[in-house]
Each structure stands twice: as C-alpha cells, then as structure tokens.
Design an enzyme around this catalytic site. Structure first.
Site, PDB file in Angstrom:
ATOM      1  N   ALA A 319      15.073  76.176  -8.807  1.00  0.00           N
ATOM      2  CA  ALA A 319      16.326  76.747  -8.336  1.00  0.00           C
ATOM      3  C   ALA A 319      17.462  75.935  -8.651  1.00  0.00           C
ATOM      4  O   ALA A 319      17.230  74.863  -9.062  1.00  0.00           O
ATOM      5  CB  ALA A 319      16.492  76.676  -6.728  1.00  0.00           C
ATOM      6  N   ASN A 322      24.227  76.511  -8.481  1.00  0.00           N
ATOM      7  CA  ASN A 322      25.565  77.043  -8.942  1.00  0.00           C
ATOM      8  C   ASN A 322      26.532  77.098  -7.979  1.00  0.00           C
ATOM      9  O   ASN A 322      25.939  77.709  -6.777  1.00  0.00           O
ATOM     10  CB  ASN A 322      25.436  78.200  -9.877  1.00  0.00           C
ATOM     11  CG  ASN A 322      24.078  78.178 -10.977  1.00  0.00           C
ATOM     12  OD1 ASN A 322      24.138  77.162 -11.480  1.00  0.00           O
ATOM     13  ND2 ASN A 322      23.210  79.124 -10.539  1.00  0.00           N
ATOM     14  N   GLU A 355      19.624  72.996  -2.135  1.00  0.00           N
ATOM     15  CA  GLU A 355      20.554  73.676  -3.041  1.00  0.00           C
ATOM     16  C   GLU A 355      21.854  73.660  -2.393  1.00  0.00           C
ATOM     17  O   GLU A 355      22.984  73.451  -2.739  1.00  0.00           O
ATOM     18  CB  GLU A 355      19.914  74.892  -3.671  1.00  0.00           C
ATOM     19  CG  GLU A 355      18.711  75.045  -4.484  1.00  0.00           C
ATOM     20  CD  GLU A 355      18.742  74.117  -5.593  1.00  0.00           C
ATOM     21  OE1 GLU A 355      19.889  73.662  -6.082  1.00  0.00           O
ATOM     22  OE2 GLU A 355      17.565  73.600  -5.972  1.00  0.00           O
ATOM     23  N   HIS A 358      23.786  70.569  -2.334  1.00  0.00           N
ATOM     24  CA  HIS A 358      24.640  70.322  -3.648  1.00  0.00           C
ATOM     25  C   HIS A 358      25.934  70.901  -3.471  1.00  0.00           C
ATOM     26  O   HIS A 358      26.793  70.529  -4.208  1.00  0.00           O
ATOM     27  CB  HIS A 358      23.810  71.008  -4.671  1.00  0.00           C
ATOM     28  CG  HIS A 358      22.716  69.878  -5.371  1.00  0.00           C
ATOM     29  ND1 HIS A 358      22.949  68.686  -5.614  1.00  0.00           N
ATOM     30  CD2 HIS A 358      21.224  70.163  -5.817  1.00  0.00           C
ATOM     31  CE1 HIS A 358      21.767  68.311  -6.103  1.00  0.00           C
ATOM     32  NE2 HIS A 358      20.964  69.114  -6.194  1.00  0.00           N
TER      33      HIS A 358
END
Length: 921
Positions: A319, A322, A355, A358
């Site tokens: 993954a 973004n 993710e 992040h």
C-alpha cells in the site's frame, strides 16, 4: 508504504498459507567464524561503490504546481500541461528538474509582470532522470510561471503513472490509470522537483471519460464538460497543502465505494472494484476508528477534509500513503465476510493503521532526504500495532509483533551484509535497497524499545512537539530525538545513535551468583553475529535499556538499567535461591540473551508450566535457536527445548516455533534424513492439533482460528496421516460444492492436498484459481502451488507464474513458493529465473520486487558453490537495486553450508535416538 512481499503479517501468514516460510522470510542462516574469509574470497564482504549523484540545484524552486493530465485508456498515453509558479533564487539561464520517460513538447518561463521566455533546448540526462531546460536570456531572481506541455506513456511497470488491468463484471478487460510515486517516480508523470524536501502546493485537474471515477489527493471542486469532446469531462480538485511530490496521487477507473464520517467529521471512503462495495466495509470501519485514535495520540487533527482508500488491481507494494488518497493491493484492503480468513482481516487492519499513521508522520512532517526513510517506515511499522491493539485488543498483536518484526529484523541484522538503520542515500537507484526489514522491522523494534524506555506519556508529548514544530516542513532523525529528549529529560540521541548509526545489535551474556538473600548478575555485551562469536578488533558497543524480571512477578520488571558499557555487575535484592531471573521482559530490548547453563536450566520449566509469559517463552526459544544457527550452542539442545512446548496454547509462540522448524526443515532437505525431521515436526505439533481439531468450538476467537490454520498446515505438510486424510476428504467436498471450506481452513487444506497430490490435484487447483472472483483466494492458491513435488508439475507451476493468469506483482510469490516447496523446487526456480531473467528484470525494472524474487529463490541453498554461482550470475546480469540482497543471499548460503557441516550428524543421531526411545510427555 507497505511492501507486500516483505510485510511481516503476510510473511507470517505464509507459515500456513503455503510453501514454507523459510525462503520467504527467514533470512537464513549461520556459519562458524572461521568461515569469514570465505565471504571475502567470494567478494561478498563489501558493497560496491555508490554511483555519483548530485541533488537538484537550489537556484529555482516550485511554489505551486498547476497540473492538468489527460490519460488515454486505450492507447496508454497521456498528455500533460504544467504551469508551475516558481521562485528564481539566483540568476540562471537554465532550469534543472527531474523527468523520466516523458517527452517535453514546449517549455517557457513567464517572469511576473514580464514577457514569456521560450526554452530553446531540452537536455535529457536519462541516467540521472533529469532534464535541463535552457533559455536564451537570463531568468532574474523573483517569481514567475514555468509552463510545460508534455506527453508520456501509461506504462505497465507499476511505477509512475501506469495502467492497471481489471475485468468488468460482464467479463470485459479494461484498464485504469493509477499512480505509484514513492520513492522517485512522480517524474514519470510530470516534470517536477522530485525530492522530498522540495515541497509545494498542487492544483490538479484530470480530463477523463465521463463514465469513469477520477480521484486525487483532495476533494473535487468542479466537474465540467470538456470543450472538444462530449464523452469527456474535466475534474478539478481543491488545492493541496504544502507537500512532497512522492505523495501526489491520481486514479482514473471504474469503482464503487462505501463511506462514513469519522467522529472528527472527516469524510472516509473505501473504493472497491465495481460490484464489491461490501468488501470495503471492514477497512472503512478500521479507518474510521483509526483517524480519531491518531488525532488523540499526536494531539494534532487530520489535516485534510477527506481520505480515500482505494484497491488497485496491479500494485507492486502492499500500500502507499499518498496524502488523502491511499492506494492498496486488493488483498490489503478488501475483506469478504464469507471468503476472507482471519489473517487477512488482521493484515488489512495493520496496513490501514500503517498508512493512516503516515498521514501525520511522513506526510505532514516529511523526511528531509531518503537517508531518513527508516524514520517514516519504522515509526509507521511500530504505531500500526499500537493502533490495531486499540481497535482489536483480542488480536494480542504485540506478541505477534515480536514474531513478525522483531525476530525477523534480528535475523537479517546479524549478517555481515546488513546495514545500519540510517543509510546515507545518494542516487535514486539506491533508495529501493533500503525498503527492507532493517528500515521497517528493525526501525519499528528500536522505536518500540525507545517508547518503553521513555514511557508513553513523555513519548506522546515528544511526538506532539515534533509534529507541531515541523508540520508542512521536513525533518531529520535528530529532530525527533531532540523533541523526545526535551519531553523526557533522558539522553535519547546518545542512546539511539548507537542503534541507528551502526549496524547489528548486541548479545548480552549473563551469569548469576547467589549472595545471601540477593542475586549478583554479571552482564557483558558483544556484537551478535550469524557466523558465531564476534572476532573483530574493536567490538561496537550499544547503550542498552535492560529490564530484569524474576519468578516472583514474571510480568513486571524488578529492575531497569541502561547498560552503557561492555560489562556490568548488578545486585538484585531479595531474590531467593529457587527463583529464576530473566532479562528482557516482554522481549522489548533489541538484543539476544545468552544465559549461563544454570540460569537457563532454571528458566526452562517456565516454558512447560507456562509460568513464563508467552512473549518471553517465544523470545527465549528464538534466542536459543539463533545461538544454534550461529554455532554458539548445539542445535540438538534447541530441539530438546522445542519439545518442552507440548502444553503451549499461544498462537504466536507456535508461529515462531513453526517458523524455526521450517528453517531447519529447509536446511535438512539437503540431507538424506529429511523424513526424520518431518517425524519430529509431527510429534511436536500433533498434541496441539488433536486439542484444536478441525472445527471451531463455541467461544473461540481470532487467535484460535489462526492457530488452527497454522497447526493443520504444518501437520499436513509434514504428511501426518490423519490430517492428510481429513484434508483430502474436505477438499473433495469443497470442490464438489457439498461443503465449502471455511476461509481459515483453505490454505492448510490446499497446501496439504497439493504436497501429497498428483497432476489431477494441481489441475483442480488451477481451475479453482481461474474461477476465483476474489484476489485473496487467487493469492492463497498461488502461494501454495509450489508445494507440488513432481518435477514435471513444478515446471508447470513455474510456467503458470509468468502467464496472463497471474498478476505481475504475484508472479514473485508463485516462483518463491516453488523455491520454498522442496529441494527440487529450489533448483528448478533458480534455473527458471536464470532462463527468464530478461523478462523478469524488465517487468520489475529495479524495483524492490526484484530483490524479493532473488531472496525467495536462492536463500534456501546450503552448498558453498551455489554462493559462487549466484554471485557470478548477477555479476553478468546486474540488478543495481538488489545488490545488497544478493550479498545477503550469498552470505546466507555459506552460513547454511557451515551449519549443515557442523550440526547435521548430531541432529541425525538425536532424531534416530528419539525414534528408538520416544520421549514421554
């Protein structure tokens, strides 16, 4: 970013999802110190010189990118228009940017309030992925607009702006246009300053067919018809915050979605293939719980109005984080209530947690350069467990962390060809090399140790200071240490530099002496080496946070110290002679422990009677196994310890045992007594197998389901008669549609029937693969195909790996499964890679998948000459991004060979003697 093939949970799942873990995860193995010269004679001891590299000049930098892209989903090309508002800092007549696989048609610069200056030349430096735009007159300091028209290709390499193939519900093959920019591939989608520290805002527009979904980092603010074509619309997105290019994303395709709002009011959507919206609900629920958890933990709100999570069919990593548009492999996001197994749920929860962490740690505050990548990934790999523990306490996820990340990092880090957590990165080709278990798993392990040393309260305070100070900016590792030091008053930088700036970790040797009512402990530290006792001149030293517990209270530390010298004596007050003493409570400190024989003797009953906590039982066994691999103790001693786990109830402890027995099985596949070690496996696993049975009992939970799959897979693979018969019966009912196998039983059953099956069984499996509508089921089958034993069928599986039936990113696990399936499979997979090298290398073009492929395929060898053969092949077929992996694999082959020479005979004798007089339970 999560690396699927390297990801801890996936790797552990492979223990029962298919071919044995050894080649996938278990970074094999050890040799005696007298072998060290072998590495040098094979040229394996030093990494090659790095390529010269210069970062982009600082004379021109972007303020905002206004970017419009028009992908053609039939011709696989795209047109682009860039208007970047830029700051010229010093007079220049050229602008240097990153650019790869893009053709610039026109370029000009318009100084604010002045006339347009057209570029007179575009000089592409393909090797460095740069373009120099030359101008006929000097661009003066000040702001202006850089305009570039360009065209590019929607490639099939899973990087940059690329195409992803999918099948519509009606069976038609179509393509989506998707992105993957980390580390250095935004430059394949548009000319840009593609370095993490060169941040700017982005205004993105996509010109797309009107029946397609278009997504980007921000929310849609306008959607209008395109002037020249009534079938096309222009979709405009809101301006992003200041961000790095590698976090920009856009997707054009056909998707359904489910949505909710987090309690903080953020719109959360999960995009799925058409018709599969239901499969997005689990991830949606996790994401909606996770955003508020991180907001509270960091005490910083999520900075964007929305977050989308989207399943991409062709995707190299696991993954990618973004900002506001997180992309996933389908298997890392989609959960089918009926057809997904428990380990898949856990895997999805961890990847979502990783993710979303992040979004703050990486996106809001970004590393200054790739040298600090470990901080991004190590931190997210640690906090994903904190998050999953918050959402699903029943997963006992921190015990699983030790088996999945901590021990795995230690296996790799004990090699001469490991690297420090913090690696100086220059040329972009070096970045892929550090997306590995050191950056992720060792990074996560030392942050876990740091969190324990600092304490949760001060750790949270320091994190908030760091994120607040550097938001929308860039930071280096030292900046985080400074914030944590200010919050805690402890010498964080001094301690942590010993863990991040030098490779390896210590072995703590401990012996004890009773002095009246107290226990005197003598500790000494030396670097732990996979090749045996450290023999170098100057031994590196670490500042080691050490916890000590006793049998009086096995779950709390009696003492905590910071070991900041090579040797220390400690007095533990009031410890009775009959009490045991253990170092490294909770297996949190990143070191291995070697006890004096008397101390070890006193600890071993704690395994059998379960008075040692599970994570400590696991750590003790794992340390002993590693000491045996390194030739410091005998492997036979460890086999005896393994037999003490007869009463073990804990899934993760079994998972680690299974893993180590898998390594040993792979090693002994090079001998003529492989069957004897399978008998040992059956003896160790059959009592727990009988206790568990095949069907869930009332009141069982997540961990019971994982344990059942693990144990049945292990017994089936080893040829346990009753397990094999039952697996065949259930498989037959499943195929005939009489009784569909539960998702948790499919992997062990598939593996068992294939390992002991024939061509008909393989054909049935391939048919099930073709019929499977869900990527998880396809992957499940792909990973076990290599278990088949006949040379002819192995060849059939390898051919299948490169067929249209297998997604490009999954070819790696099919070939890896063959290499891990048997001795013959290993040879066949290596030959297949050599024969098809050009196609494979071209397919993965230097990304981290090429490293995974090499590791999976060659690491199980155990003959010296194979190390030379592997080295020679890659000297004539260079794979720059995999250079370090190749070195590590060759080292592991030599270590395996040494281990085999050293211990094979004594293992054989022990197994024979056991057979003659079986141990009584």
């Amino acid at each position: 970013m999560w690396l699927a093939a390297a990801a801890p949970s996936l790797a552990r799942r492979l223990l029962f999802l298919g071919p044995p873990p050894p080649p996938l995860l278990l970074l094999l193995l050890s040799r005696s110190s007298r072998r060290r010269h072998r590495l040098h004679s094979l040229g394996l001891a030093a990494m090659p010189e790095k390529r010269p590299f210069e970062r982009l000049p600082a004379d021109v930098s972007p303020i905002n990118y206004s970017l419009c892209l028009k992908p053609d989903l039939l011709d696989f090309t795209f047109e682009g228009k860039l208007e970047a508002s830029a700051q010229v800092r010093q007079a220049t007549n050229q602008i240097v940017m990153n650019c790869a696989d893009i053709d610039i048609i026109t370029a000009s610069y318009v100084p604010e309030g002045d006339e347009e200056i057209h570029a007179t030349g575009f000089n592409y430096q393909n090797e460095d992925e740069k373009v120099t735009l030359s101008f006929p007159s000097t661009l003066q300091p000040g702001t202006g607009t850089l305009k570039i028209d360009f065209v590019g290709e929607l490639n099939d390499k899973m990087k940059g702006f690329y195409r992803s193939k999918y099948t519509t519900p009606s069976g038609e093959v179509r393509y989506a246009a998707v992105t993957q920019f980390e580390a250095t591939d935004a430059r394949r989608a548009f000319p840009c300053w593609d370095e993490p520290a060169i941040k700017a805002t982005f205004d993105i527009s996509l010109v797309v067919p009107k029946d397609r979904v278009a997504l980007s980092n921000m929310n849609v603010i306008d959607r209008k018809p395109y002037p020249d074509d009534e079938n096309v619309v222009e979709v405009k997105f809101a301006r992003t915050p200041v961000m790095s290019t590698y976090l920009v994303a856009f997707v054009v395709g056909e998707y359904d979605f489910v949505e909710t709002r987090s309690k903080d009011g953020v719109c959360v959507r999960v995009y799925t293939p058409v018709g599969k919206a239901e499969q997005g609900k689990f991830a949606l629920e996790v994401a909606a719980k996770t955003l508020p958890f991180y907001k509270d933990y960091f005490n910083v709100p999520y900075p964007l109005p929305k977050i989308d999570l989207i399943a991409i069919a062709d995707f190299a990593a696991g993954a990618m984080e973004n900002w506001g548009l997180v992309t996933y492999r389908e298997t890392a996001l989609l959960i089918d209530p009926k057809n997904s197994c428990s380990s898949s749920r856990q895997w999805v929860a961890l990847v979502v947690g990783h993710e979303l962490a992040h979004q703050w740690f990486g996106n809001l505050v970004t590393m200054e350069w790739w040298t600090h990548l470990w901080l991004n990934e190590g931190f997210a790999s640690w906090i994903e467990y904190l998050c999953v523990d918050h959402c699903f306490p029943e997963y006992d996820i921190w015990t699983q962390f030790v088996s999945a990340d901590y021990t795995r990092a230690q296996e790799l880090d004990a090699l001469d060809n490991s690297h420090p957590i913090e690696v100086s990165v220059g040329h972009p080709s070096e970045v892929d090399e550090i997306f590995d278990a050191i950056s992720y798993s060792k990074g996560a392990s030392v942050i876990r140790m740091l969190h324990d040393y600092v304490g949760d309260k001060d750790f949270k305070k320091g994190m908030n200071m760091y994120l607040t100070k550097f938001q929308q900016k860039n930071a280096a590792t030292e900046d985080l240490w400074e914030s944590l030091e200010n919050a805690s008053g402890k010498p964080i930088a001094a301690v942590m530099n010993t863990w991040t700036k030098q490779m390896g970790f210590p072995l703590i040797y401990v012996e004890a002496e009773q002095v009246e009512d107290d226990r005197l402990l003598r500790l000494s530290q030396k670097k732990f080496c996979a090749s045996g006792p450290y023999v170098g001149e100057e031994c590196p030293q670490w500042m080691v946070p050490i916890t000590i517990s006793t049998s009086e209270d096995s779950s709390h530390a009696k003492m905590k110290i910071l070991m900041d010298k090579p040797e220390m004596n400690i007095i533990l007050k009031d410890v009775k002679p009959d009490q045991w003493v253990k170092l490294n409570l909770g297996t949190v400190g990143f070191y291995r422990t070697q006890y004096s024989s008397a101390m070890l003797e006193s600890l071993l009953p704690g395994i059998r009677d379960l008075s040692l906590p599970p994570v400590d039982r696991l750590g003790l066994q794992n340390d002993l196994f590693s000491l045996a691999r390194a030739g410091i103790i005998s492997t036979v001693e460890v086999l005896k310890v393994m037999e003490a786990f007869v009463n073990e109830p804990n899934y993760t402890v079994w998972s680690d045992l299974s893993c180590n027995l898998g390594i040993l099985s792979t090693l002994l596949s090079h001998t003529d007594f492989y069957e004897e070690i399978q008998e040992f496996v059956k003896d160790v696993f059959s009592p727990i197998g009988e206790r568990l049975g095949w069907d869930p009992k009332p009141g069982e939970g997540h961990l019971d389901a994982l344990l059942r799959g693990l144990v049945l897979g292990k017994l089936g693979k080893a040829g346990h008669k009753a397990t094999l018969e039952e697996a065949r019966r259930r498989f037959k009912d499943h195929v005939e549609g009489k009784q569909i196998l539960s998702a948790d039983l499919r992997s062990p059953v598939y593996l068992t029937v294939l390992k002991h099956g024939d061509g008909t069984t393989l054909d049935i499996m391939l048919k099930l693969h073709k019929q499977a509508d869900m990527q998880e089921e396809k992957n499940r089958i792909e990973r076990v195909l290599g278990a088949t034993l006949s040379p002819e069928l192995i060849q059939k599986v390898l051919t299948f790996a490169l067929s249209e039936e297998v997604r490009p990113q999954d070819t790696v696990s099919v070939i890896g499964g063959v290499a891990g399936g048997s001795k013959h499979g290993r040879k066949a997979a290596w030959k297949f890679i050599k024969d098809n090298w050009e196609e494979l290398y071209n397919r993965y073009q230097g990304g981290f998948l090429i490293s995974r492929l090499i590791k999976l395929s060659v690491e199980g060898f155990a003959v010296d000459k194979m190390a030379a053969e592997v080295k020679a092949f890659f000297e004539s077929h260079p794979a720059p991004s995999a250079e370090r992996t190749i070195q590590q694999c060759c080292e592991n082959i030599l270590l395996n060979a040494a281990w085999l020479k050293r211990d094979a005979e004594s293992i054989h004798q022990y197994l024979l003697q056991r057979k003659a007089s079986p141990p009584t339970a």
